[in-house]
Design a protein around this motif. Structure first.
Motif, mmCIF file in Angstrom:
data_model
loop_
_atom_site.group_PDB
_atom_site.id
_atom_site.type_symbol
_atom_site.label_atom_id
_atom_site.label_comp_id
_atom_site.label_asym_id
_atom_site.label_seq_id
_atom_site.Cartn_x
_atom_site.Cartn_y
_atom_site.Cartn_z
ATOM 1 N N GLY A 15 0.827 -1.197 0.000
ATOM 2 C CA GLY A 15 0.000 0.000 0.000
ATOM 3 C C GLY A 15 0.861 1.246 0.000
ATOM 4 N N PRO A 16 0.234 2.416 0.110
ATOM 5 C CA PRO A 16 0.982 3.670 0.101
ATOM 6 C C PRO A 16 1.623 3.957 1.461
ATOM 7 C CG PRO A 16 -1.357 4.102 0.326
ATOM 8 C CD PRO A 16 -1.230 2.618 0.137
ATOM 9 N N VAL A 17 2.751 4.627 1.426
ATOM 10 C CA VAL A 17 3.425 5.060 2.645
ATOM 11 C C VAL A 17 2.615 6.192 3.272
ATOM 12 C CG1 VAL A 17 5.535 6.069 3.605
ATOM 13 C CG2 VAL A 17 5.687 4.386 1.754
ATOM 14 N N ASP A 18 2.236 6.005 4.533
ATOM 15 C CA ASP A 18 1.464 7.035 5.242
ATOM 16 C C ASP A 18 2.376 8.075 5.883
ATOM 17 O OD1 ASP A 18 -0.841 5.506 4.716
ATOM 18 O OD2 ASP A 18 -0.592 4.380 6.569
ATOM 19 N N GLN A 19 3.443 7.588 6.525
ATOM 20 C CA GLN A 19 4.403 8.436 7.217
ATOM 21 C C GLN A 19 5.792 7.822 7.040
ATOM 22 O OE1 GLN A 19 3.356 9.158 11.366
ATOM 23 N NE2 GLN A 19 1.186 8.899 10.921
ATOM 24 N N ARG A 20 6.813 8.652 7.187
ATOM 25 C CA ARG A 20 8.185 8.144 7.090
ATOM 26 C C ARG A 20 9.066 8.838 8.119
ATOM 27 N NH1 ARG A 20 11.501 11.341 3.259
ATOM 28 N NH2 ARG A 20 12.583 9.437 2.638
ATOM 29 N N GLN A 21 9.961 8.038 8.706
ATOM 30 C CA GLN A 21 10.957 8.551 9.636
ATOM 31 C C GLN A 21 12.318 7.994 9.211
ATOM 32 O OE1 GLN A 21 8.075 6.858 10.991
ATOM 33 N NE2 GLN A 21 7.001 8.832 11.051
ATOM 34 N N THR A 48 11.964 4.060 10.239
ATOM 35 C CA THR A 48 10.646 3.432 10.174
ATOM 36 C C THR A 48 9.776 4.149 9.154
ATOM 37 O OG1 THR A 48 9.676 4.824 11.903
ATOM 38 C CG2 THR A 48 10.764 2.776 12.619
ATOM 39 N N MET A 49 8.684 3.493 8.802
ATOM 40 C CA MET A 49 7.633 4.124 8.007
ATOM 41 C C MET A 49 6.316 3.481 8.425
ATOM 42 S SD MET A 49 8.139 2.381 4.233
ATOM 43 C CE MET A 49 8.069 0.600 4.007
ATOM 44 N N THR A 50 5.222 4.069 8.003
ATOM 45 C CA THR A 50 3.899 3.537 8.296
ATOM 46 C C THR A 50 3.180 3.256 6.984
ATOM 47 O OG1 THR A 50 3.791 4.830 10.336
ATOM 48 C CG2 THR A 50 1.729 3.934 9.505
ATOM 49 N N VAL A 51 2.623 2.039 6.865
ATOM 50 C CA VAL A 51 1.874 1.630 5.674
ATOM 51 C C VAL A 51 0.530 1.074 6.134
ATOM 52 C CG1 VAL A 51 1.821 0.117 3.653
ATOM 53 C CG2 VAL A 51 4.001 1.107 4.419
ATOM 54 N N LEU A 52 -0.568 1.611 5.617
ATOM 55 C CA LEU A 52 -1.923 1.186 5.994
ATOM 56 C C LEU A 52 -2.143 1.275 7.510
ATOM 57 C CD1 LEU A 52 -2.357 -1.974 3.692
ATOM 58 C CD2 LEU A 52 -3.034 0.397 3.220
ATOM 59 N N GLU A 100 9.044 8.095 -0.400
ATOM 60 C CA GLU A 100 8.262 9.287 -0.101
ATOM 61 C C GLU A 100 6.835 8.919 0.305
ATOM 62 O OE1 GLU A 100 9.374 12.381 0.001
ATOM 63 O OE2 GLU A 100 11.392 11.726 -0.553
ATOM 64 N N VAL A 101 6.242 9.768 1.127
ATOM 65 C CA VAL A 101 4.846 9.580 1.516
ATOM 66 C C VAL A 101 3.980 9.550 0.261
ATOM 67 C CG1 VAL A 101 2.892 10.651 2.701
ATOM 68 C CG2 VAL A 101 5.148 10.617 3.781
ATOM 69 N N GLY A 102 3.082 8.582 0.194
ATOM 70 C CA GLY A 102 2.216 8.412 -0.968
ATOM 71 C C GLY A 102 2.714 7.378 -1.952
ATOM 72 N N GLN A 103 4.027 7.073 -1.908
ATOM 73 C CA GLN A 103 4.578 6.041 -2.795
ATOM 74 C C GLN A 103 4.075 4.669 -2.364
ATOM 75 O OE1 GLN A 103 7.071 6.136 -5.611
ATOM 76 N NE2 GLN A 103 5.896 4.219 -5.676
ATOM 77 N N TRP A 104 3.659 3.848 -3.326
ATOM 78 C CA TRP A 104 3.205 2.494 -3.014
ATOM 79 C C TRP A 104 4.400 1.550 -2.869
ATOM 80 C CZ3 TRP A 104 -1.757 -0.244 -3.400
ATOM 81 C CH2 TRP A 104 -2.855 0.615 -3.304
ATOM 82 N N VAL A 105 4.341 0.704 -1.859
ATOM 83 C CA VAL A 105 5.427 -0.241 -1.593
ATOM 84 C C VAL A 105 4.855 -1.619 -1.287
ATOM 85 C CG1 VAL A 105 7.054 1.494 -0.722
ATOM 86 C CG2 VAL A 105 5.444 0.385 0.863
#
Length: 343
Positions: free
Chosen positions: A157-163, A166-170, A184-189
């Motif tokens: 799914g798309p990246v919600d947040q990134r650090q 870490t990152m957040t997906v869904l 980047e935020v919004g990029q699908w992974v």
């Protein structure tokens, strides 16, 4: 009866404590066909030992029936010639998963993947569920030959947040592999890796370039909320109310990403695309439930314990099982023990 129905029926048997309708009388002819030297049979206490974080040391052998209650599974069913291996690819040539050297044709189709088409696309770090058969006498250098292959991505799914790390997906937090920068935020992974608690420990992150995108999450079902929604990890899933799932089952949900979660359109149960016997899986233990139930997260294999403090969730383990139950290899023929080290 469909594979999904068989899976649900077997899960209900496990939870209710009814005996599974599975023969434990194995013939010498079948054992010989598998290259095994003896007919397999062992007591439930021996077969149900739980392994510790090292993958080979028992965490506790004083649990009820050695850690498993009421599954009725006390010996490996070797009647099925196909086994299942679930874990992380550690090397190529063809592929190595959980220490197994698996011969695989580059043209073999990869099921369930948003980024892979055929086996030749596989790379170290991808998490896979492989249906395998013994590779003859091993003269070709392989332990097994792959007959079916699924890419098991905990999150797509798309990246919600990134650090930084870490990152957040869904809505679920992902711990990135060392040296990997979050897209980047919004990029699908498509995230390969293992569940630890309600987070994913990523082993590889692939960017999804296809325009026809479907979000998905794969992991352990842990029950419904009062409104019919449920969570896998930190992802809230709405839109479908499953009626035949029991806690511990492995599910894959496909749908549309929404804030903090997933609007479900399709739900599948089961890990392997085939009817396998012995399974060897990699993962982290779940925190035991109040009734003592625990699982290797994402595997669909469960056991029960009366000593929840002995179940460590901090390190990955390698475990064996069949018919939805975690069991050990005590009393198994030496040839099988060697192939499934760490049960």
């Amino acid at each position: 009866m469909t594979r999904f129905a068989r899976f649900c029926e077997g899960g209900a048997d496990l939870i209710s404590g009814l005996k599974l309708s599975r023969s434990t009388v194995l013939t010498a002819a079948v054992a010989a066909a598998l290259g095994l030297s003896a007919v397999l049979g062992c007591a439930s206490e021996a077969c149900a030992q739980a392994t510790g974080p090292s993958g080979g040391q028992p965490q506790n052998n004083q649990d009820r029936e050695g850690g498993i209650i009421g599954t009725g599974v006390t010996a490996y069913d070797l009647v099925k010639l196909e086994a299942g291996i679930y874990g992380t690819i550690t090397a190529l040539g063809s592929i190595y998963v959980n220490g197994h050297h698996i011969g695989i044709d580059d043209e073999l189709a990869v099921r369930g993947s948003a980024v892979l088409t055929q086996a030749g696309d596989l790379q170290p770090g991808h998490t896979v569920a492989v249906v395998v058969r013994r590779s003859g006498d091993g003269a070709d250098g392989y332990d097994w030959r792959a007959v079916d292959l699924r890419h098991v991505a905990p999150l797509v799914g798309p990246v919600d947040q990134r650090q930084a790390e870490t990152m957040t997906v869904l809505g679920t937090k992902v711990r990135l592999p060392a040296g990997v920068t979050a897209p980047e935020v919004g990029q699908w992974v498509a995230v390969s890796g293992l569940w630890q608690g309600d987070q994913v420990v990523a082993s590889r992150v692939d960017v999804v370039t296809a325009q026809d995108r479907t979000a998905q999450i794969s992991g352990s079902f842990d029950g419904l909320n009062s409104d019919g929604s449920f969570r896998i990890g930190q992802t809230l899933i709405r839109g479908l109310i499953p009626e035949h799932l029991v806690p511990g089952m492995r599910v894959r949900v496909l749908g549309t990403p929404v804030a903090g979660g997933l609007s479900a359109q399709t739900l599948e149960a089961g890990l392997f695309d085939g009817d396998v016997g012995v399974q060897h899986v990699e993962g982290y233990y779940s925190i035991p439930a109040p009734d003592g139930r625990y699982t290797v997260l994402g595997s669909g294999l469960i056991a029960y314990t009366t000593r929840p403090e002995m179940i460590s969730t901090s390190d990955p383990v390698f475990r064996c099982g069949q018919a939805g139950a975690l069991i050990g290899l005590a009393g198994a023929p030496e040839e099988l023990t060697a192939l499934f080290n760490g049960c």
